[in-house]
Design a protein around this motif. Structure first.
Motif: not given
Lengths: 457, 457
Positions: B226-233
């Motif tokens: 894994v190199t990046a993540a789109r995350l919910r806040l």
């Protein structure tokens, strides 16, 4: 041609073999009894099946799948048959498929008899439901335990747990509780060769290996047939408040929504629509316009909580500093329903104008306003004298794009809109899935040659 | 033996080739500079590596993985190196692995340099974070946008987004917001052959195909890096209230918790511990006992909301009809911290008594009380004069089982406890993953010959 298939010895033998497994009355071979399963409820999709089989248990599903696999008879799992993309019915041309590969039209496996609903586990706020349990039955069971199921849909009386899992069903409260995916703690499912995989233990934390249940959610029956689900329930939120807000345009509505996300306790729905659509709705339904003045864009927001969320919403609205005539608030149930009607009557109103081209797309939230402007231009160019009605779930970046005017068989306006969606980094299927309806647009979607914008910040 | 590996021409060539990709200073070949990467922070796990490589971008990770694959050099991705199961470091015996298959010890790929944190997208309440972004940095960015990240851990200053995704990290607020899995909207990751897969568009609804991002969550680097993540806040919940409640035993505590789930607005933590552990904590830390009388089981609950949740909790507590001396409530921050200390000091207290056997297990919520009684019997039988301390996240059915007394190398007590967990339908790894520590128990877990109870209703 079709009778020849049905007379095919292999298919007849299979039907007989399955009758021994599920009971003769649950293998439907007559065209009349099959008919209701072979066509979707919109009437747009459907085709002939070899037969319909209705297993009553996971073990029976396993035997059915194994028997079909051994005879190379294709299968189509079917839930409540309320899907919008034709994923649960045979295709028009399936019976003409390459006979060297498929000896017959597909067998429909109806999961409706697997409708066991275990008692609600109040200790964990969870429940185990068979694939054939309807959403309405699930909701009733949750309510009688003082809880609620987080996903709600108009098709609740027919839509089933298995179908909702297979299509990752969405609905109105995704912004708060997530879609079906977020409710699934584990699944029981049968692979094509009859093997059963099962994770119904309801463990909230379990980091022992890949989460195969999550892989099956939204896989539309391509990996396995779901037979049961362990689902989380949420607290029932009886106190509700609804507000209708007017804004000059989409941009302003979305700025307000971003603030409400941070300040309005229990925000669970944020629906967007426009003045042209609202005008059509009011004149179609013969109801008064909701606010004194006209606004470019409208946001319908709903907050729900265990304690009264109205004060919290009022406080948050004050910080928005909206003009007086841009807000209508409703706390009692009839008033809330009156405000919701302005949003909910959009579908019916559109259909009253003709057969609409309907698209269900998502955009990155930060591009929704630009998309709204761009899609109006694209439709104006592709279908100059048509009626465009936009509405949707602003909290999820999900817009329903409706165009009335172009011939229903003319796909050029759909194509133009979907190309715009793809170029802006959006999705061509927000909550309905691929099925048969979206298989052609999906190829467009996967085409790496269409330039598209990167991530949105 | 090891120097021979390192002198291996292929490995030296590979290190040189990677230096061209990431820069000479980011390929660590000296034993001294490698040392910090080769051992985990507990000191329990570790072994020699071929070298450490620190790519600075997804493209560099791609080149590194392709180069290693071409030369059959095994790789171990590493985040903040705060894992508890040794999954991010080489094994003691990796260098003795079959040389016909692996020509060298593993290369450690440290993701710490991929630490770009994009601006928070306030329109969608989302953020894109590089794998090397620390949890603390992520939390700070969310807070400065008036939002919060839903997962919190003690290792927040070192733990990274990539590692938290790979291990599906849990923490204190899982009962409200879910684990890391529930925060992931999409991932960017590199497959073993260097191919990059990416879904960072932040679409809340997207039903176009399998959700491969969810498959990667909790896969511990076995499928991709894994190199990046789109995350919910989530909205920041500044108003908090904490209560410590005493009960005769686990059963009564869990009945109360089930009711609080339905009635206490904003319930986000429910921690369980026992009088024997509390007694040790108070005498170890020299702090007064929290309630006048002793109780068998204690529940520490925390509610957080945008509006003050204290009244709601008080009302819910009244319906529990607890004796007066069974409740302590805290609303201001210092008082809340004082109550939390009774729970948080458990780990430190246990370690002060000796080297503990530590197990991290989940039970179906409805079997937690029976498990508590049974595990006390099992430990009494397997290790008669030991000290057993139980505590954990009652809201998730997650107990930390600590046994002090038996020799640290004697696994018989661990084995007995895990067999009990398995037989009761629980999980041997709640939130820590498999890694190296659990690979042997995992085989036990997967053993179909151990009879286990079915789903819990």
């Amino acid at each position: 041609m079709l009778p020849a298939f049905r007379e095919d010895g292999r298919v007849r033998d299979l039907a007989d073999a399955l009758a021994d497994v599920v009971g003769r009355e649950h293998v439907l071979v007559d065209p009349e009894t099959r008919a209701g399963y072979e066509r979707d409820w919109t009437g747009r999709f459907g085709g002939p099946s070899a037969f319909v089989v209705r297993p009553g248990s996971t073990e029976e599903v396993s035997s059915v799948l194994l028997a079909c696999a051994e005879r190379s008879v294709p299968v189509i799992p079917q839930g409540g048959n309320t899907g919008l993309v034709g994923g649960g019915v045979p295709g028009k041309h399936d019976s003409r498929a390459d006979r060297s590969h498929w000896p017959s039209p597909p067998a429909i496996i109806s999961l409706s008899r697997i409708s066991t609903l275990e008692p609600v586990d109040t200790a964990s706020s969870q429940v185990t439901a068979g694939a054939g349990v309807t959403l309405a039955a699930l909701q009733a069971a949750a309510a009688s335990a003082g809880l609620a199921f987080a996903v709600d849909l108009a098709a609740r009386d027919s839509a089933t747990v298995g179908g909702m899992v297979a299509t990752n069903a969405g609905g109105l409260h995704v912004m708060r509780h997530g879609a079906m995916r977020s409710q699934v703690l584990g699944l029981e499912a049968v692979l094509a060769d009859g093997r059963v995989i099962s994770r119904l233990d309801g463990l909230v934390k379990d980091n022992t290996g890949y989460d195969l249940s999550q892989l099956l959610v939204g896989s539309e029956g391509t990996l396995a047939v779901v037979t049961a689900a362990r689902l989380r329930l949420v607290p029932a939120m009886h106190e509700q408040v609804v507000a209708l807000l007017g804004f000059p345009g989409t941009e302003e509505a979305l700025v307000a929504l971003a603030l409400l996300r941070r300040r309005a306790d229990g925000l669970q729905a944020a629906e967007l629509f426009y003045d042209d659509g609202l005008e059509l709705v009011c004149s179609h339904a013969g109801i008064p316009r909701p606010l004194v003045h006209r606004w470019g864009a409208y946001l319908l927001v709903e907050c729900a909580s265990m304690n009264d969320p109205a004060d919290g919403l009022l406080e948050a609205l004050e910080s928005l500093d909206l003009p007086d005539d841009a807000t209508a608030l409703a706390t009692d149930a009839p008033s809330r329903a009156r405000l919701w009607a302005y949003r909910e009557l959009h579908s019916e109103t559109v259909s009253s104008k003709g057969v609409p081209h309907k698209l269900d797309v998502t955009l990155p939230q930060g591009r929704l306003a630009r998309f709204e402007a761009a899609v109006r231009e694209v439709v104006e160019r592709a279908a100059p004298r048509s009626t465009l009605v936009l509405f949707g779930h602003a909290g999820d970046g999900n817009l329903h794009v409706n165009v009335v005017g172009p011939d229903p068989d003319d796909e050029s306006v759909d194509d133009a809109i979907l190309r715009l969606v793809i170029s802006m980094g959006g999705s061509i299927s927000a909550e309905h899935g691929i099925g048969r309806a979206k298989s052609k647009p999906w190829r467009l979607f996967l085409n790496p040659k269409i330039p598209r914008q990167g991530p949105c910040y």
